[in-house]
Design a protein around this motif. Structure first.
Motif, PDB file in Angstrom:
ATOM      1  N   PHE A  71      42.744  30.756  42.473  1.00 37.73           N
ATOM      2  CA  PHE A  71      43.757  30.482  41.437  1.00 37.73           C
ATOM      3  C   PHE A  71      44.446  31.774  40.975  1.00 37.73           C
ATOM      4  O   PHE A  71      45.678  31.860  40.978  1.00 37.73           O
ATOM      5  CB  PHE A  71      43.097  29.759  40.249  1.00 37.73           C
ATOM      6  CG  PHE A  71      44.014  29.589  39.079  1.00 37.73           C
ATOM      7  CD1 PHE A  71      45.043  28.659  39.120  1.00 37.73           C
ATOM      8  CD2 PHE A  71      43.857  30.357  37.932  1.00 37.73           C
ATOM      9  CE1 PHE A  71      45.904  28.501  38.040  1.00 37.73           C
ATOM     10  CE2 PHE A  71      44.710  30.207  36.847  1.00 37.73           C
ATOM     11  CZ  PHE A  71      45.734  29.279  36.899  1.00 37.73           C
ATOM     12  N   VAL A  72      43.649  32.787  40.613  1.00 36.62           N
ATOM     13  CA  VAL A  72      44.292  34.025  40.117  1.00 36.62           C
ATOM     14  C   VAL A  72      45.035  34.736  41.252  1.00 36.62           C
ATOM     15  O   VAL A  72      46.093  35.337  41.038  1.00 36.62           O
ATOM     16  CB  VAL A  72      43.304  34.999  39.412  1.00 36.62           C
ATOM     17  CG1 VAL A  72      42.770  34.406  38.128  1.00 36.62           C
ATOM     18  CG2 VAL A  72      42.188  35.448  40.316  1.00 36.62           C
ATOM     19  N   ILE A 102      45.653  40.704  42.891  1.00 38.33           N
ATOM     20  CA  ILE A 102      45.729  40.171  44.268  1.00 38.33           C
ATOM     21  C   ILE A 102      44.736  40.888  45.177  1.00 38.33           C
ATOM     22  O   ILE A 102      43.985  40.248  45.916  1.00 38.33           O
ATOM     23  CB  ILE A 102      47.156  40.340  44.864  1.00 38.33           C
ATOM     24  CG1 ILE A 102      48.115  39.388  44.186  1.00 38.33           C
ATOM     25  CG2 ILE A 102      47.144  40.102  46.364  1.00 38.33           C
ATOM     26  CD1 ILE A 102      49.453  39.280  44.870  1.00 38.33           C
ATOM     27  N   VAL A 103      44.759  42.219  45.134  1.00 34.90           N
ATOM     28  CA  VAL A 103      43.886  42.971  46.055  1.00 34.90           C
ATOM     29  C   VAL A 103      42.416  42.714  45.706  1.00 34.90           C
ATOM     30  O   VAL A 103      41.596  42.431  46.587  1.00 34.90           O
ATOM     31  CB  VAL A 103      44.230  44.480  46.035  1.00 34.90           C
ATOM     32  CG1 VAL A 103      43.248  45.259  46.904  1.00 34.90           C
ATOM     33  CG2 VAL A 103      45.658  44.713  46.530  1.00 34.90           C
ATOM     34  N   ALA A 104      42.068  42.760  44.405  1.00 34.95           N
ATOM     35  CA  ALA A 104      40.663  42.571  44.005  1.00 34.95           C
ATOM     36  C   ALA A 104      40.184  41.163  44.350  1.00 34.95           C
ATOM     37  O   ALA A 104      39.117  40.987  44.954  1.00 34.95           O
ATOM     38  CB  ALA A 104      40.505  42.857  42.512  1.00 34.95           C
ATOM     39  N   SER A 105      40.992  40.129  44.012  1.00 35.55           N
ATOM     40  CA  SER A 105      40.550  38.750  44.289  1.00 35.55           C
ATOM     41  C   SER A 105      40.520  38.502  45.792  1.00 35.55           C
ATOM     42  O   SER A 105      39.604  37.844  46.307  1.00 35.55           O
ATOM     43  CB  SER A 105      41.462  37.738  43.584  1.00 35.55           C
ATOM     44  OG  SER A 105      42.807  37.911  44.008  1.00 35.55           O
ATOM     45  N   GLY A 106      41.498  39.055  46.519  1.00 39.56           N
ATOM     46  CA  GLY A 106      41.535  38.867  47.979  1.00 39.56           C
ATOM     47  C   GLY A 106      40.322  39.485  48.653  1.00 39.56           C
ATOM     48  O   GLY A 106      39.690  38.863  49.523  1.00 39.56           O
ATOM     49  N   LEU A 107      39.962  40.716  48.224  1.00 43.40           N
ATOM     50  CA  LEU A 107      38.790  41.381  48.834  1.00 43.40           C
ATOM     51  C   LEU A 107      37.516  40.601  48.501  1.00 43.40           C
ATOM     52  O   LEU A 107      36.644  40.422  49.361  1.00 43.40           O
ATOM     53  CB  LEU A 107      38.686  42.832  48.346  1.00 43.40           C
ATOM     54  CG  LEU A 107      39.732  43.786  48.938  1.00 43.40           C
ATOM     55  CD1 LEU A 107      39.619  45.172  48.304  1.00 43.40           C
ATOM     56  CD2 LEU A 107      39.617  43.890  50.458  1.00 43.40           C
ATOM     57  N   ALA A 108      37.420  40.098  47.253  1.00 41.21           N
ATOM     58  CA  ALA A 108      36.236  39.318  46.867  1.00 41.21           C
ATOM     59  C   ALA A 108      36.140  38.054  47.719  1.00 41.21           C
ATOM     60  O   ALA A 108      35.048  37.650  48.138  1.00 41.21           O
ATOM     61  CB  ALA A 108      36.299  38.969  45.386  1.00 41.21           C
ATOM     62  N   LEU A 109      37.299  37.437  48.002  1.00 41.37           N
ATOM     63  CA  LEU A 109      37.298  36.199  48.803  1.00 41.37           C
ATOM     64  C   LEU A 109      36.897  36.476  50.252  1.00 41.37           C
ATOM     65  O   LEU A 109      36.174  35.702  50.874  1.00 41.37           O
ATOM     66  CB  LEU A 109      38.678  35.531  48.739  1.00 41.37           C
ATOM     67  CG  LEU A 109      38.983  34.810  47.413  1.00 41.37           C
ATOM     68  CD1 LEU A 109      40.474  34.551  47.247  1.00 41.37           C
ATOM     69  CD2 LEU A 109      38.204  33.499  47.335  1.00 41.37           C
TER      70      LEU A 109
END
Ligand code: HEM
Length: 154
Positions: free
Chosen positions: A11-12, A66-73
């Motif tokens: 979502f974020v 975007i970068v933090a959530s993408g890397l976590a995903l």
């Protein structure tokens, strides 16, 4: 990772991408052409510098999200098992972030300084470089979206 946490991360991630890419579409295809049509440089350049300053502050937050959530995903699946589209998204997303950092740290201060000193030709030159790089990022944003959904094609 619990599925609620994954859903929140997606979502974020999507919210930040919508804000960034949508804002670039608005700036490039609506705000700038309208300002060129309606205002002369001494009025247009301060307006665009002020509008971009506000937009870039929001984008700076969106990029981190975007970068933090993408890397976590990706980490949650593991880099080795992530589909090619996600690797492409990571690569193009990082290029977009780098281009934004250059605009924000180098070109935008140049624009602001030229506007403050009423140096209209210099301000117009800085704004033109920003415009080209924002368009580049917009195209790369569309490529990134295609890469993001590509694993769904099977
Ligand atoms: C910079 C590093 C980035 C990384 C590491 C990254 C990573 C990811 C990952 C792992 C997913 C899949 C989530 C899942 O389904 O479990 C995802 C989804 C998505 N990302 Fe990114 N991303 C990045 C940047 C971007 C950017 C810049 C955009 C848009 C311009 C974007 C747009 C999307 C979209 C639309 C989805 C949803 C795809 C779908 O569910 O079909 N991402 N991202």
């Amino acid at each position: 990772m619990p599925s609620l946490a994954v859903a929140l991360l997606i979502f974020v991630h999507l919210l930040a991408a919508v804000v960034w890419v949508g804002g670039m579409v608005f700036a490039h295809f609506a705000l700038r052409p309208a300002a060129v049509e309606v205002l002369d440089p001494p009025r247009r350049l301060p307006l665009l510098a002020a509008a971009l300053g506000r937009f870039f502050r929001i984008v700076a937050v969106a990029v981190v999200v975007i970068v933090a959530s993408g890397l976590a995903l990706i980490a949650q699946v593991g880099f080795a098992r992530a589909p090619v589209g996600w690797h492409v998204m990571l690569a193009t997303g990082l290029v977009m972030a780098g281009v934004f950092a250059y605009i924000h740290a180098v070109l935008y201060p140049r624009l602001k300084r030229a506007v403050a000193e009423a140096q209209w030709p210099q301000a117009a030159a800085a704004l033109d470089r920003i415009r080209r790089l924002v368009f580049f990022n917009l195209v790369l944003g569309v490529v990134t979206l295609a890469a993001a959904v590509s694993p769904r094609a099977g």
